[in-house]
Design an enzyme around this catalytic site. Structure first.
Site, short mmCIF file in Angstrom:
data_model
loop_
_atom_site.label_atom_id
_atom_site.label_comp_id
_atom_site.label_asym_id
_atom_site.label_seq_id
_atom_site.Cartn_x
_atom_site.Cartn_y
_atom_site.Cartn_z
N GLU A 1 0.79 -1.22 0.00
CA GLU A 1 0.00 0.00 0.00
C GLU A 1 0.83 1.28 0.00
O GLU A 1 0.30 2.34 -0.24
CB GLU A 1 -0.91 0.00 1.23
CG GLU A 1 -1.48 -1.36 1.51
CD GLU A 1 -2.68 -1.33 2.43
OE1 GLU A 1 -2.64 -0.52 3.38
OE2 GLU A 1 -3.62 -2.07 2.18
N ASP B 1 -5.78 -2.08 12.47
CA ASP B 1 -4.80 -2.96 11.80
C ASP B 1 -3.61 -3.16 12.74
O ASP B 1 -2.46 -3.16 12.32
CB ASP B 1 -4.34 -2.34 10.47
CG ASP B 1 -3.57 -3.35 9.61
OD1 ASP B 1 -3.66 -4.56 9.88
OD2 ASP B 1 -2.88 -2.91 8.68
N VAL C 1 5.08 3.21 -0.13
CA VAL C 1 6.54 3.15 -0.15
C VAL C 1 7.00 4.15 0.90
O VAL C 1 6.50 5.27 0.94
CB VAL C 1 7.10 3.57 -1.52
CG1 VAL C 1 8.61 3.36 -1.56
CG2 VAL C 1 6.44 2.80 -2.63
N LYS D 1 6.01 8.77 3.64
CA LYS D 1 5.15 7.67 3.22
C LYS D 1 4.39 8.08 1.97
O LYS D 1 3.63 9.05 1.99
CB LYS D 1 4.19 7.30 4.36
CG LYS D 1 3.33 6.09 4.07
CD LYS D 1 2.65 5.58 5.33
CE LYS D 1 1.72 4.43 5.04
NZ LYS D 1 1.12 3.87 6.25
P1 ADP Z 1 2.15 0.04 5.02
O1 ADP Z 1 0.75 0.57 4.91
O2 ADP Z 1 2.79 -0.13 3.69
O3 ADP Z 1 2.24 -1.17 5.90
P2 ADP Z 1 3.53 1.43 7.16
O4 ADP Z 1 3.09 2.77 7.65
O5 ADP Z 1 3.21 0.27 8.02
O6 ADP Z 1 2.98 1.23 5.68
O7 ADP Z 1 5.09 1.49 6.90
C1 ADP Z 1 5.79 0.40 6.38
C2 ADP Z 1 7.10 0.23 7.11
O8 ADP Z 1 7.91 1.40 6.98
C3 ADP Z 1 6.95 0.03 8.59
O9 ADP Z 1 6.79 -1.31 8.91
C4 ADP Z 1 8.23 0.57 9.16
O10 ADP Z 1 9.24 -0.41 9.14
C5 ADP Z 1 8.59 1.67 8.19
N1 ADP Z 1 8.15 2.97 8.70
C6 ADP Z 1 6.97 3.58 8.48
N2 ADP Z 1 6.91 4.77 9.08
C7 ADP Z 1 8.10 4.94 9.71
C8 ADP Z 1 8.66 5.98 10.52
N3 ADP Z 1 7.99 7.10 10.80
N4 ADP Z 1 9.91 5.81 10.98
C9 ADP Z 1 10.60 4.68 10.71
N5 ADP Z 1 10.14 3.68 9.97
C10 ADP Z 1 8.90 3.78 9.46
#
Ligand code: ADP
Ligand code: MN
Length: 581
Positions: free
Chosen positions: A288, A436, A290, A319
């Site tokens: 979903e 989630d 990057v 994100k």
């Molecule tokens: P998705 O909807 O693709 O699962 P996430 O928000 O869970 O998106 O982010 C995916 C991954 O990116 C997370 O599991 C984490 O490892 C990394 N990540 C996301 N946001 C952060 C952040 N603010 N700081 C560090 N790592 C992050």
């Protein structure tokens, strides 16, 4: 110098060469001179290079040292896996020294970049074709134009069609209006086989796309019959169409799977406005989104009313939301029924718009969580479907997903307690249900022993018609994970659910789910104003059911539950009108 001295490494320069001495003292500072020129530090800084400690020969020989080294090499129990610094990858956006000031300029720069890339490829192709031949072929006509588009309009297969267009000057004799040249027995018509053949050959050399194999015959007296020319022509058109199809497919797939041109432009602008200094490597590529690592810029953030909010964090996470068709359907359930987002917007099935709503949802939820002191990334800025937030981690190493973290017993207990605490706060104070929550969406920051909640784009308001079902699912995930992680006394999901909501439901599995659905239906009825006496009905019915199980317990709970269930709705109105809008 003795062998022991060398092993002890008493900072003896390896040679007397002044350059080498300078290197050993200055290499760490980054920009000093070295025998092979100036050493450049990457824009995102480099992880400190520490010289390996030296030791004496006795130490080397000692068995104890061997053991100690082995111990150090083995991953320590309870210490999270060391994650690779993301910024060691090549920067995602690479800026030269050029300054860019407007959107138009940016667009032009991008276009220029594309054109240049195309032309340089063309040049390579041209060199390749000309390499072995004394007769040079020029691709000049094809500069800045996609090869597959060349000659596109003329896909006629009628051999007579070319008669109307002017052929190459050197092979086209001057015919009169009727297409005849010469007199008497020297009369030549424009349909003369030799002339047509030469003309066809010239056309092949001039108008077929580069890369299309026709042989090199421009300076020979070669003739192509109309039949051969037309077959070649047909083949070339089909070939260019196929190449275009492939090209489009590639463009499309990159847009879906990673970052398309529009997103790139948003990132460029963020850097150009000094909100970010650089955009580095990818932290995660999910279905979903990057997520990139970025270095914060020097710009001071301001609120709409002009008050200063402080500077951008030194390290940021970006994100970028992406959407495939299947995701729409899965996601719709979280947006529908959320009073804050259920406008007509979600109905317009435009991927870009939906990505934007999604990003907005995550932004709003993160801000709300921040206000209530739940550890989560703080929002820096939202631009369309690109959300910039603070980076959880240190020195370019992102905090580990709970799933990956190797927690000691103590840390697991700590993480569990924080998780429950956060869930309660989220439900009671933020009035949100994560929806989630699992070991994938919690990060364990080992330096501060803090558990962070992330990925809240799908988090719903407690008023959402299915909020309680989502909460039960979250509880089930959390219980499952922490039980496996070895935390003792983890209650069953139902108990955790009751602890968080104060609803005091009983049972488990489908039975519990049915009760929750019933509760949600009643809540919904209350909200739509059709069942004002629902609270009485619901708790009356439930107390009747519980009566059967245990008489005393149900009476106590009936006295406290109704107020707890009703408070969220009231508080939500207050909060939403004041801060979230
Ligand atoms: P998705 O909807 O693709 O699962 P996430 O928000 O869970 O998106 O982010 C995916 C991954 O990116 C997370 O599991 C984490 O490892 C990394 N990540 C996301 N946001 C952060 C952040 N603010 N700081 C560090 N790592 C992050
Ligand atoms: Mn996630």
């Amino acid at each position: 110098m003795s062998a022991t001295e060398v092993l002890r490494g008493d900072s003896v320069p390896l040679s007397n060469d002044p350059a080498a001495t300078q290197m050993s003292s200055g290499a760490l500072s980054g920009t000093q001179g070295s025998p092979w020129g100036v050493v450049k530090v990457p824009p995102w800084g480099s992880p400190g290079v520490v010289a390996a400690p030296t030791c004496s020969l006795e130490d080397v020989m000692s068995e104890e040292l061997v053991k100690q080294l082995q111990q150090e090499e083995l991953p320590q129990e309870g210490q999270p896996r060391v994650t690779e610094p993301v910024a060691e990858m090549t920067p995602f956006l690479d800026f030269g020294d050029g300054e860019v000031s407007s959107d138009l300029l940016l667009a032009q720069m991008l276009q220029h970049e594309f054109d240049r890339e195309h032309d340089s490829l063309l040049q390579i192709e041209e060199n390749h074709v000309n390499k072995a031949s004394r007769v040079k072929v020029s691709f000049e006509n094809f500069r800045s134009v996609h090869p597959s588009l060349a000659d596109e309009n003329d896909d006629s297969d009628d051999s007579d069609d070319w008669e109307d267009s002017a052929g190459p000057a050197d092979v086209t004799p001057n015919f009169n209006k009727t297409g005849i040249m010469g007199k008497g027995k020297n009369i030549v018509t424009k349909h003369d086989a030799t002339i047509c053949g030469r003309k066809n050959m010239a056309r092949v050399m001039e108008s077929f796309p580069p890369g299309f194999e026709t042989g090199d015959g421009s300076k020979f007296d070669m003739k192509l019959s109309n039949r051969v020319y037309n077959e070649l022509k047909l083949h070339s058109v089909a070939d260019s169409k196929r190449s275009r199809r492939l090209h489009e497919k590639k463009e499309h797939s990159t847009a879906v799977s990673a970052v398309d041109a529009k997103t790139r432009l948003i990132l460029y602008k963020l850097v150009n406005q000094d909100l970010l200094e650089s955009v580095n490597g990818v932290i995660s590529t999910g279905k979903e989104s990057v997520v990139f690592h970025a270095v914060g810029g020097s710009k001071v953030l301001t609120a709409k009313d002009g008050t200063e909010l402080g500077t951008v964090p030194k390290e940021c996470a970006i994100k970028v939301f992406k959407t495939t068709l299947t995701d729409f359907k899965n996601r719709a359930q979280y947006v529908k029924g959320d009073v804050r987002f259920f406008k007509d917007e979600f109905k317009k099935q435009n991927p870009r718009k939906i990505m934007k709503i999604w990003a907005e949802k995550e932004e709003t939820n993160l801000r709300r969580m921040q206000r209530h002191g739940i550890p989560c990334p703080s929002v820096v800025i939202l631009r369309k479907h690109v959300l910039v937030m603070s980076f959880i981690g240190s020195d370019q190493c992102p905090a580990t997903q709970l799933k990956e973290a190797r927690l000691s017993t103590v840390d697991a207990q700590l993480a569990y307690e924080q998780c429950i605490e956060n869930m309660k706060k989220m439900q009671r104070e933020c009035l949100l249900v994560h929806a989630d929550l699992s070991e994938y969406n919690m990060l364990w920051h080992s330096e501060s022993s803090t558990l962070y909640f992330i990925d809240v784009s799908q988090a719903v308001d407690v008023m959402h018609p299915h909020a309680m079902e989502f909460l039960l699912r979250d509880c089930t995930n959390v219980v499952k994970f922490f039980t496996r992680a070895g935390v003792v006394d983890v209650p069953p999901p139902c108990d955790l659910f009751n602890e968080i909501t104060g609803l005091g439901l009983t049972g488990e599995g489908p039975d519990l789910l049915m009760q929750i659905e019933e509760y949600e239906k009643n809540e919904e009825r209350l909200r739509s104003g059709q069942g004002q006496d629902y609270a009485f009905e619901f708790f009356f019915e439930r107390s009747q059911a519980e009566h059967k199980h245990s008489k005393t317990k149900s009476d106590d709970r009936d006295n406290e539950s109704p107020t707890q269930c009703n408070t969220p709705a009231v508080e939500l109105d207050k909060e939403d009108s004041s801060s979230d809008s």
